[in-house]
Design a protein around this motif. Structure first.
Motif, short mmCIF file in Angstrom:
data_model
loop_
_atom_site.label_atom_id
_atom_site.label_comp_id
_atom_site.label_asym_id
_atom_site.label_seq_id
_atom_site.Cartn_x
_atom_site.Cartn_y
_atom_site.Cartn_z
N ARG A 98 1.93 3.53 -13.06
CA ARG A 98 2.21 3.86 -11.66
C ARG A 98 1.50 5.14 -11.23
NH1 ARG A 98 8.72 2.76 -11.33
NH2 ARG A 98 8.61 0.48 -11.15
N ILE A 99 1.44 6.13 -12.11
CA ILE A 99 0.75 7.38 -11.78
C ILE A 99 -0.71 7.10 -11.47
CG2 ILE A 99 -0.08 9.58 -12.73
CD1 ILE A 99 2.62 9.76 -14.26
N VAL A 100 -1.36 6.34 -12.33
CA VAL A 100 -2.78 6.03 -12.13
C VAL A 100 -2.97 5.16 -10.88
CG1 VAL A 100 -4.78 4.84 -13.12
CG2 VAL A 100 -3.35 6.29 -14.57
N THR A 101 -2.12 4.15 -10.71
CA THR A 101 -2.22 3.28 -9.55
C THR A 101 -2.03 4.07 -8.25
OG1 THR A 101 -1.36 1.43 -10.85
CG2 THR A 101 -1.24 1.22 -8.46
N ARG A 102 -1.04 4.95 -8.25
CA ARG A 102 -0.79 5.79 -7.07
C ARG A 102 -2.02 6.64 -6.74
NH1 ARG A 102 4.16 9.73 -7.60
NH2 ARG A 102 5.30 7.82 -7.18
N TYR A 103 -2.60 7.23 -7.77
CA TYR A 103 -3.79 8.07 -7.58
C TYR A 103 -4.91 7.28 -6.90
CZ TYR A 103 -8.00 10.72 -8.60
OH TYR A 103 -9.20 11.37 -8.48
N PHE A 104 -5.21 6.10 -7.41
CA PHE A 104 -6.29 5.29 -6.84
C PHE A 104 -5.96 4.81 -5.43
CE2 PHE A 104 -7.74 4.93 -11.32
CZ PHE A 104 -8.99 5.50 -11.12
N LYS A 105 -4.71 4.48 -5.17
CA LYS A 105 -4.32 4.08 -3.82
C LYS A 105 -4.50 5.25 -2.85
CE LYS A 105 -0.91 0.44 -4.65
NZ LYS A 105 0.53 0.10 -4.55
N GLN A 106 -4.13 6.43 -3.29
CA GLN A 106 -4.29 7.61 -2.43
C GLN A 106 -5.76 7.93 -2.21
OE1 GLN A 106 -1.89 10.38 -4.64
NE2 GLN A 106 0.00 9.70 -3.67
N GLN A 107 -6.57 7.80 -3.25
CA GLN A 107 -8.00 8.09 -3.12
C GLN A 107 -8.70 7.10 -2.20
OE1 GLN A 107 -9.56 10.95 -4.43
NE2 GLN A 107 -7.37 11.32 -4.63
N SER A 108 -8.22 5.86 -2.18
CA SER A 108 -8.84 4.84 -1.33
C SER A 108 -8.24 4.78 0.07
CB SER A 108 -8.74 3.47 -2.00
OG SER A 108 -7.38 3.08 -2.10
N GLY A 109 -7.23 5.62 0.33
CA GLY A 109 -6.62 5.66 1.66
C GLY A 109 -5.54 4.62 1.89
N LEU A 110 -5.15 3.90 0.85
CA LEU A 110 -4.10 2.88 1.00
C LEU A 110 -2.70 3.47 0.97
CD1 LEU A 110 -5.56 0.12 -1.37
CD2 LEU A 110 -5.55 0.14 1.15
N GLU A 111 -2.58 4.69 0.46
CA GLU A 111 -1.28 5.35 0.36
C GLU A 111 -1.47 6.82 0.71
OE1 GLU A 111 1.34 6.48 -3.43
OE2 GLU A 111 1.31 4.32 -3.05
N GLN A 112 -0.53 7.35 1.48
CA GLN A 112 -0.58 8.76 1.84
C GLN A 112 0.23 9.58 0.85
OE1 GLN A 112 0.71 8.92 5.96
NE2 GLN A 112 -1.43 9.11 6.58
N ALA A 113 -0.11 10.85 0.75
CA ALA A 113 0.62 11.78 -0.11
C ALA A 113 0.97 13.02 0.68
CB ALA A 113 -0.23 12.15 -1.31
N HIS A 114 2.09 13.65 0.31
CA HIS A 114 2.50 14.91 0.91
C HIS A 114 1.85 16.10 0.20
CE1 HIS A 114 5.44 12.72 3.20
NE2 HIS A 114 6.01 12.27 2.11
N TYR A 115 0.98 15.81 -0.73
CA TYR A 115 0.33 16.83 -1.54
C TYR A 115 -1.15 16.49 -1.61
CZ TYR A 115 1.12 12.95 -4.74
OH TYR A 115 1.17 11.71 -5.30
N LYS A 116 -1.93 17.42 -2.14
CA LYS A 116 -3.36 17.17 -2.30
C LYS A 116 -3.57 16.25 -3.51
CE LYS A 116 -7.82 19.41 -2.75
NZ LYS A 116 -8.55 20.65 -2.95
N SER A 117 -4.02 15.05 -3.23
CA SER A 117 -4.22 14.06 -4.30
C SER A 117 -5.61 14.26 -4.89
CB SER A 117 -4.08 12.64 -3.73
OG SER A 117 -4.31 11.70 -4.75
N ASP A 118 -5.64 14.90 -6.04
CA ASP A 118 -6.92 15.14 -6.71
C ASP A 118 -6.70 15.05 -8.22
OD1 ASP A 118 -5.59 17.52 -7.30
OD2 ASP A 118 -6.84 18.76 -6.01
N LEU A 119 -7.75 15.27 -8.98
CA LEU A 119 -7.64 15.15 -10.44
C LEU A 119 -6.68 16.19 -11.03
CD1 LEU A 119 -11.31 14.32 -11.49
CD2 LEU A 119 -9.30 12.82 -11.58
N LYS A 120 -6.63 17.36 -10.41
CA LYS A 120 -5.70 18.38 -10.89
C LYS A 120 -4.25 17.88 -10.75
CE LYS A 120 -4.16 23.11 -10.14
NZ LYS A 120 -4.22 24.29 -9.29
#
Length: 166
Positions: A98-120
């Motif tokens: 789920r962590i990895v899936t969430r990251y890729f969804k956020q990077q592709s714009g499919l999911e928003q985050a309340h934080y800066k979604s980056d590798l860090k």
């Protein structure tokens, strides 16, 4: 169930469960991350533990609630305040996916985050997950104090436990 605290580690499904449960039983839900990291016109600011408590107490004065979040010292008062504690504990492998899936969804714009979604942030999520597992015994001892009101579930998709705990 009028005051519900949903607790779990990163990517355990807390927000999804809180949203579903809120809709099903008609109780408002609150993300504790949004209470800790308050959105202002100038960006996100981290509230002090005292400020977090003030917000939680104000919500509590309004009546019924569902709070969801991780085990953070600044709002452990919710263990006492809640009439029901739901510990959402899916398998470690599922949380990592789920962590990895969430990251890729956020990077592709499919999911928003309340934080800066980056590798860090991705690395931090894995670190928090590892830290939780290393300190799981301490957490388990903490919730054991409230065993009479703890519901432990491993799947946020099933609501069968709700039928058993009206």
């Amino acid at each position: 169930m009028k005051k519900i605290f949903i607790i779990g580690i990163v990517a355990s499904g807390k927000t999804t469960l809180a949203r579903r449960l809120s809709k099903q039983i008609g109780i408002p839900w609150y993300e504790l991350d949004a209470i800790v990291h308050h959105q202002t016109n100038n960006g996100r600011i981290k509230r002090t533990p005292q400020e977090q408590m003030e917000v939680i107490k104000e919500i509590d004065r309004q009546g019924q609630w569902i709070f969801e979040g991780t085990d953070r010292e600044s709002y452990r008062c919710l263990y006492e305040m809640a009439d029901t504690i739901i510990f959402l504990d899916p398998p470690l492998w599922k949380r990592k996916i789920r962590i990895v899936t969430r990251y890729f969804k956020q990077q592709s714009g499919l999911e928003q985050a309340h934080y800066k979604s980056d590798l860090k942030m991705l690395r931090m999520m894995f670190q928090w997950t590892n830290d939780f597992e290393k300190n799981r015994d301490e957490f388990e001892a903490r919730i054991q104090l409230y065993e009479d009101k703890v519901i432990r579930i491993s799947d946020n998709n099933s609501m069968k436990w709700l039928e058993l705990n009206p």
